[in-house]
Design an enzyme around this catalytic site. Structure first.
Site, PDB file in Angstrom:
ATOM      1  N   THR A 141       0.842  -1.188   0.000  1.00  0.00           N
ATOM      2  CA  THR A 141       0.000   0.000   0.000  1.00  0.00           C
ATOM      3  C   THR A 141       0.879   1.240   0.000  1.00  0.00           C
ATOM      4  O   THR A 141       1.887   1.288   0.702  1.00  0.00           O
ATOM      5  CB  THR A 141      -0.953   0.077   1.217  1.00  0.00           C
ATOM      6  OG1 THR A 141      -1.435   1.426   1.327  1.00  0.00           O
ATOM      7  CG2 THR A 141      -0.265  -0.286   2.508  1.00  0.00           C
ATOM      8  N   ASP A 143      -0.115   3.923   1.131  1.00  0.00           N
ATOM      9  CA  ASP A 143      -0.533   4.696   2.314  1.00  0.00           C
ATOM     10  C   ASP A 143       0.321   4.400   3.542  1.00  0.00           C
ATOM     11  O   ASP A 143       0.302   5.147   4.505  1.00  0.00           O
ATOM     12  CB  ASP A 143      -1.998   4.408   2.635  1.00  0.00           C
ATOM     13  CG  ASP A 143      -2.915   4.874   1.516  1.00  0.00           C
ATOM     14  OD1 ASP A 143      -2.586   5.883   0.868  1.00  0.00           O
ATOM     15  OD2 ASP A 143      -3.928   4.199   1.258  1.00  0.00           O
ATOM     16  N   MET A 187      -2.163  12.176  -1.938  1.00  0.00           N
ATOM     17  CA  MET A 187      -3.074  11.102  -1.524  1.00  0.00           C
ATOM     18  C   MET A 187      -2.941  10.790  -0.034  1.00  0.00           C
ATOM     19  O   MET A 187      -1.872  10.973   0.552  1.00  0.00           O
ATOM     20  CB  MET A 187      -2.818   9.843  -2.342  1.00  0.00           C
ATOM     21  CG  MET A 187      -3.410   9.886  -3.740  1.00  0.00           C
ATOM     22  SD  MET A 187      -3.014   8.352  -4.638  1.00  0.00           S
ATOM     23  CE  MET A 187      -4.191   8.481  -5.997  1.00  0.00           C
ATOM     24  N   GLU A 244      -5.180  14.845   0.977  1.00  0.00           N
ATOM     25  CA  GLU A 244      -6.543  14.979   0.449  1.00  0.00           C
ATOM     26  C   GLU A 244      -7.571  14.900   1.577  1.00  0.00           C
ATOM     27  O   GLU A 244      -8.648  15.463   1.493  1.00  0.00           O
ATOM     28  CB  GLU A 244      -6.826  13.887  -0.586  1.00  0.00           C
ATOM     29  CG  GLU A 244      -6.684  12.473  -0.037  1.00  0.00           C
ATOM     30  CD  GLU A 244      -6.959  11.390  -1.087  1.00  0.00           C
ATOM     31  OE1 GLU A 244      -7.768  11.619  -2.008  1.00  0.00           O
ATOM     32  OE2 GLU A 244      -6.349  10.308  -0.970  1.00  0.00           O
ATOM     33  N   GLN A 299       1.160   9.059  -8.261  1.00  0.00           N
ATOM     34  CA  GLN A 299       1.797   8.718  -6.976  1.00  0.00           C
ATOM     35  C   GLN A 299       1.917   7.215  -6.793  1.00  0.00           C
ATOM     36  O   GLN A 299       2.826   6.736  -6.122  1.00  0.00           O
ATOM     37  CB  GLN A 299       0.977   9.293  -5.811  1.00  0.00           C
ATOM     38  CG  GLN A 299       1.009  10.799  -5.752  1.00  0.00           C
ATOM     39  CD  GLN A 299      -0.059  11.358  -4.827  1.00  0.00           C
ATOM     40  OE1 GLN A 299       0.178  11.555  -3.642  1.00  0.00           O
ATOM     41  NE2 GLN A 299      -1.240  11.592  -5.362  1.00  0.00           N
ATOM     42  N   ARG A 300       0.992   6.460  -7.378  1.00  0.00           N
ATOM     43  CA  ARG A 300       1.008   5.011  -7.161  1.00  0.00           C
ATOM     44  C   ARG A 300       1.406   4.232  -8.409  1.00  0.00           C
ATOM     45  O   ARG A 300       1.578   3.011  -8.343  1.00  0.00           O
ATOM     46  CB  ARG A 300      -0.345   4.525  -6.656  1.00  0.00           C
ATOM     47  CG  ARG A 300      -1.468   4.683  -7.661  1.00  0.00           C
ATOM     48  CD  ARG A 300      -2.815   4.306  -7.065  1.00  0.00           C
ATOM     49  NE  ARG A 300      -3.831   4.287  -8.109  1.00  0.00           N
ATOM     50  CZ  ARG A 300      -5.134   4.425  -7.886  1.00  0.00           C
ATOM     51  NH1 ARG A 300      -5.572   4.593  -6.646  1.00  0.00           N
ATOM     52  NH2 ARG A 300      -5.991   4.391  -8.888  1.00  0.00           N
TER      53      ARG A 300
END
Lengths: 407, 407
Positions: A141, A143, A187, A244, A299-300
């Protein structure tokens, strides 16, 4: 007796989720006495249910595999399929019938939070029914919000993209003498790990980005205004980085501040990011030149800012998952332990109980956010720099990256 | 008697505008018998007026120069200063007094359309006043809209960024099975050159992006809907690339379709790009998953997607500008001629009358746009591929690009 591996990818893409897949395929081929072939299910568990899968170990050439390792986004396709809580539900028997028909001994699933929930449920069903199939989760991930691991594969490359791009946006934002504000939206709906990486863009402390706001700290428009006024004393061109998911003290998302008011010419509600909201706010409050930049999906999925450290760790996670499954481990997720006692960065893979991980989120540490709530501490830089280090050789065709496409 | 060079940068940044600056400094140092030093004016002509400049040949080390060549955005800073039409205006005498005091023999200005207007006016003033100072323009623009040159430095790298990023966004957009539309908004208010580069993202003809719309062809929402319906028959995930400046047949910009309707909670008008407008339109018309991505400033300042061809040509333009000035050429812009008779790509620098270039725009050729107005012809691919070829060595520090900052 030989058993087969089946692997799937689930959740949002990352730049190195295919490096983990590469690790699983190549490690699988290293054990011909125990492993028959490595199947890949298309679109995660949905592909297994629809009998849509390929024999990856048999069909991908060595050149394909080299491309796969360097191809962003999920090669096998992804899904957001949630298995029912009730383990006696019919779908479990269906899935295990299919796994048995394919002579599967080892089930590996590359994904984030929700995917680990899938691994946990299937592993528990296997225990209840005394099935010998082993279930291992491979984390991914951007994140970085999985608990009980130092970090997650995918984060390092996304952080490298954010740091690189914010450094370049800062150069671009400072070419004119006139006062300006540039707002970069990054993000992270709930966790600020990726936005924090914008602090890595600074050449020296005190450089742009002068203001950084994470979802972990409440956002207040009046305080933002005074932060900006102070920032203008340091630099006439101010770069602001925001997650975000920033929200005010009542938990109201900033990106929703205008959703009731914004209607397009056809009378439909418009969706906007918090960057646009803040851009508009600054334009009207300060009357300066202002621009907002949403970094968005690059970004990903950016393949040219991959961190070599991240790619190798993603591959290692896949390889370690296969080895652990062969050791009959199950209901586990591969995690990373950082050796704290050494100055140089060193990571060791380990296994943790996947049931303890799923459906939990690791927030950005409050003590790494400055008191004023608009900056990141040096402890984070110490944590993050090793994760973005190292360049990957570029494989190009006609001037752009060559990637592997599923037939 | 030795004379000095003064150089400035003007207009929007590009990834290689500093490569031209590198070319001017290094070529300037190669002629010690004719050239004293190379001054750089800060923020273009504004810096000259404010006596803000540096001796670049004297202050930049070899390592600085290597970094400068690879640093995006305008190292010297930029401006949007427009000189008065009336050549008898006071500002011209002021500027020439300053140039004479610095013993300037050669004035080089790196920029686009408006900057060439500055070069033209200064050169004409010099002729009228019999000043010996030579004025040469070095082209740069990501828009590729300067006439009388095959292409402009800066375009190749921006096109490489667009092609690379659209290829990656396409991989990202196709991981789920559910129908989706991804709209990519690309820079280009009047000229579609950069949006056309998205066609380079295709691996094979017929791949995504399935629809490409340039400002040179009128955009119609009803036709867009039927184009989308057809595209869905080819692929359940459709990627659409649009220029920010697409307009309908009455010349009304699509990005303005909602500007009267969009108001934020504070009652202020919101500005949106055409990508958001189309995203909203598709969501309500088709009810499918839809996302819009605005590529934004990274198109002109990304340092990791620089085209080696573009960088070398930008440096060559700077070097050729110095050599031409030493040959007493003036009121000229450096341009590129492509050798048509050879299969391999070959470019020769030449000089054109700068007064013929300024304030004119080269639109994307209508014959390179498909009849349906939603695709690009193979002639363009043949034109553009050589411009994005070649990789530049990466100079990194702590995992992100190392760039040169002005003290």
């Amino acid at each position: 007796m030989k058993k087969n591996i089946i692997v799937g990818q689930s959740g949002g893409p990352t730049a190195v989720i295919n490096s983990s897949l590469w690790g699983i395929i190549t490690e699988g081929k290293r054990h011909p006495e125990q492993i028959g072939c490595v199947y890949g299910m298309h679109n995660g568990i949905e592909g297994l249910l629809a009998d849509s899968y390929t024999d990856l170990s048999g069909t991908l050439s060595d050149e394909d595999l080299a491309l796969l390792k360097a191809t962003p986004a999920a090669y096998l396709g992804s899904c957001r399929y949630k298995l029912p809580e009730n383990l006696s539900s019919e779908v479990y028997r269906t899935l295990f019938d299919k796994l048995n028909r394919l002579n599967i001994g080892y089930f590996l699933y590359i994904g984030g939070n929700d995917s680990m929930d899938t691994v946990s449920k299937l592993a528990r069903y296997a225990e209840n029914t005394e099935s010998p199939i082993r279930f291992i989760g491979i984390p991914k991930t951007i994140d970085n919000d999985l608990i009980e691991t130092d970090h997650t594969p995918g984060y390092g490359s996304a952080a490298k993209y954010v740091a690189t791009t914010v450094r370049e946006i800062t150069l671009d934002a400072c070419v004119y003498q006139q006062r300006s504000v540039t707002i970069v939206e990054i993000m992270g709906r709930h966790a600020g790990w990726l936005t924090a990486a914008s602090a890595l863009a600074r050449k020296e402390p005190g450089d742009n980005p002068l203001l950084i706001y994470l979802p972990e700290a409440p956002f207040d428009l009046e305080k933002f205004s005074s932060d900006l006024e102070q920032a203008f004393r340091k630099n006439s061109n101010v770069v602001v980085c925001v997650s975000e998911g920033i929200a005010d003290s009542s938990g109201h998302f900033i990106c929703e501040y205008s959703s009731d008011a914004q209607i397009d010419t056809f009378g439909h509600k418009m969706l906007t990011g918090c960057g646009k909201i803040l851009e508009n706010y600054v334009r009207n409050r300060f009357g300066v030149k202002v621009r907002s930049v949403e970094l968005n999906v690059s970004q990903r999925c950016s393949g040219l800012t991959v961190s070599a450290t991240d790619m190798e760790e993603a591959a290692l996670a896949g390889q370690f998952g296969v080895i652990s499954a062969l050791e009959q481990k199950t209901r586990s997720m591969v995690a990373f332990k950082r050796e704290q006692d050494s100055d140089s960065y060193h990571i060791a893979p380990c296994l943790i109980d996947v049931s303890a991980v799923c459906n939990k989120e690791k927030a950005f540490p409050g003590e790494w956010i400055s008191e004023k709530g608009s900056d990141i501490s040096s402890e984070f830089l110490h944590y993050a720099v090793p994760l973005i280090r190292g360049e990957v050789p570029r494989i190009m065709e006609d001037g752009i990256p060559k990637y592997l496409y599923r037939k």
